[in-house]
Design a protein around this motif. Structure first.
Motif, short mmCIF file in Angstrom:
data_model
loop_
_atom_site.label_atom_id
_atom_site.label_comp_id
_atom_site.label_asym_id
_atom_site.label_seq_id
_atom_site.Cartn_x
_atom_site.Cartn_y
_atom_site.Cartn_z
N GLY A 1 3.28 1.68 -3.00
CA GLY A 1 2.35 2.73 -3.37
C GLY A 1 2.69 4.10 -3.30
O GLY A 1 2.30 4.95 -4.05
N THR B 1 -8.01 -2.59 1.12
CA THR B 1 -7.60 -1.26 1.86
C THR B 1 -8.11 -1.14 3.13
O THR B 1 -8.74 -1.94 3.58
CB THR B 1 -8.31 -0.04 0.78
N ASP B 2 -7.50 -0.06 3.89
CA ASP B 2 -7.76 0.08 5.42
C ASP B 2 -9.54 0.13 5.56
O ASP B 2 -10.11 0.85 5.15
CB ASP B 2 -7.32 1.28 6.10
N GLY C 1 -1.96 6.32 -7.81
CA GLY C 1 -1.80 4.86 -8.31
C GLY C 1 -2.73 4.60 -9.39
O GLY C 1 -2.73 4.05 -10.37
N ASP D 1 2.55 6.96 -6.16
CA ASP D 1 2.15 8.41 -5.76
C ASP D 1 3.38 9.25 -6.33
O ASP D 1 2.91 10.46 -6.85
CB ASP D 1 1.80 8.56 -4.27
N ASN E 1 -4.27 -2.96 -8.41
CA ASN E 1 -3.61 -2.79 -9.92
C ASN E 1 -3.73 -4.00 -10.50
O ASN E 1 -3.19 -5.20 -10.03
CB ASN E 1 -2.43 -2.33 -9.66
N GLU F 1 -2.13 3.85 -13.39
CA GLU F 1 -2.51 2.57 -13.88
C GLU F 1 -3.41 2.90 -15.23
O GLU F 1 -3.24 2.50 -16.18
CB GLU F 1 -3.41 1.79 -13.03
N GLY G 1 -3.89 -1.04 -0.96
CA GLY G 1 -4.34 -0.53 -2.08
C GLY G 1 -3.89 -0.77 -3.27
O GLY G 1 -4.54 -0.89 -4.45
N SER H 1 0.80 -1.36 -0.11
CA SER H 1 0.19 0.00 -0.05
C SER H 1 0.93 1.25 0.08
O SER H 1 2.06 1.06 -0.21
CB SER H 1 -0.88 0.25 1.20
N GLY H 2 0.30 2.30 0.35
CA GLY H 2 1.27 3.61 0.36
C GLY H 2 1.98 3.70 1.59
O GLY H 2 3.11 4.25 1.53
N GLY H 3 1.63 3.12 2.62
CA GLY H 3 2.44 3.02 3.87
C GLY H 3 3.06 1.55 4.19
O GLY H 3 4.15 1.65 4.92
#
Ligand code: KG4
Ligand code: ZN
Length: 350
Positions: free
Chosen positions: A171, A311-312, A188, A175, A284, A192, A280, A144-146
């Protein structure tokens, strides 16, 4: 197995999603809600911790109330409360954990301090996702992003980290590259879409870590390579065709790295029959397809939970609570939020 007295309320507030859910003791979802703070953070190009904490505080009580109402439940009929207490942004963790503890204290309910990574890891065992409940051990690729790590899930509370990123999360790389290409945040999904119109072979970007032993990741060199190519173009907006080729070539490099890392992870855990992808970036299509291929080549299967559970979300938090409560595990109200909480530090269950 301990019998849980009633439905379990889950609360998630570790990053920029405020979420609440109620599951019955067997894991059936009675009600769920997620409030994304994307719009609040977008002007800053990323999550601002102080804004996140204030937004959780403003929205969580109402959200929990609505979820309880939709489930048709009074707090007193719950069997437990589970809240994410780490890892994550400390302000949000304090808000969610305090609220959860308050409900538990007021109604005499057991409280579970949930590790957010464990919640992602156990999502694959939610009833209905994998027939017959995902058997241990399995592999989790959390992207993910984190987060960007690969974990062998041996049992509730027993995790072995096989590798993770040494710099950016995947992620985060999407970004940052999206920003270089003039796309909005989070980048993201837009990247894509742009990549689908581009030539993935036009730029031979590096494939960091590809072929290396183990399961570590690195994305900052790849991001820099894209930045250098953008800089070569000079000032002014990138022509659309060039931006699409850059996006496609970047995504192709990520896809090849992910496939290679997944192959290594599967070789490191030959007993695992499932490769679970969450986070997240699991949305993709190109990454999913390549991971499915890598899993099949090892006689394993890719499990990609639906996007809202990747996702969260709070369903996964309530479910992690249920998995723990039915093993007789709960936590004291003095369980402190932990911004850093590696999975391998989880209390063992055996
Ligand atoms: O799990 P998530 O919603 O939040 C956390 O970061 O914890 O993941 C968001 C990340 C963002 O970096 C976003 O750009 C990325 O997942 N993402 C994607 C796609 N959809 C979301 N990356 C690549 N392709 C996508 N389709
Ligand atoms: Zn997460």
């Amino acid at each position: 197995m301990v019998r849980i007295a009633g439905p379990v309320l889950g609360i998630e507030s570790s990053c920029d999603e405020t979420a609440a859910a109620v599951l019955d003791p067997d894991g059936r979802i009675l009600a769920e809600a997620v409030l994304s703070q994307e719009a609040e953070h977008a002007p800053f190009g990323g999550v601002v911790p102080e804004i996140a904490a204030r937004a959780h505080l403003a929205h969580l009580p109402g959200l929990v109330g609505r979820v309880m109402e939709r489930a048709g439940l009074a707090y007193s009929s719950l069997g437990g409360v589970a809240a994410t207490t780490g890892p994550g942004l400390i302000g949000g963790l304090i808000v969610g954990a305090s609220f959860g503890k308050g409900v538990a204290l007021a109604h005499g309910l057991p409280f579970v301090a949930v590790n957010h990574l464990e919640a992602h890891a156990l999502t694959a065992r939610l009833p209905g996702l994998v027939e017959g409940e995902a058997p241990f051990p399995y592999l989790l690729l959390l992207v993910s992003g984190g987060h960007c790590q690969c974990v062998r899930v041996d049992a509730v509370g027993a995790y072995r980290r096989l590798g993770g990123t040494v710099d950016d999360a995947v992620g985060e790389a999407f970004d940052k590259v999206a920003k270089l290409l003039g796309l909005g945040w989070p980048g993201g999904p837009a990247l894509e879409r742009l990549a689908s119109a581009g030539d993935p072979a036009r730029f031979a970007f590096p494939r960091p870590m590809k072929g290396r032993p183990g399961c570590d990741f690195s994305f900052s060199g790849l991001k820099t390579a894209v930045a250098q190519e953008v800089a070569r173009h000079g000032a002014g907006a990138l022509p659309a065709a060039l931006a699409a080729d850059l996006a496609a070539s970047f995504q192709q490099a990520v896809v090849e790295v992910m496939a290679d890392r997944a192959r290594h992870a599967l070789a490191m855990a030959p007993q695992a029959r499932l490769l679970v992808v969450a986070g997240g970036v699991a949305a993709n299509g190109a990454i999913r397809a390549t991971l499915a291929g890598a899993a099949a080549a090892h006689g394993a299967r890719l499990v990609a939970p639906p996007a809202r559970l990747c996702t969260d979300n709070a369903v996964m938090v309530a479910w992690a609570g249920i998995e723990r409560l039915r093993l007789g595990l709960s936590d004291g109200l003095d369980a402190a939020p932990r911004p850093r909480w590696p999975l391998e530090d989880m209390a063992g269950v055996t």
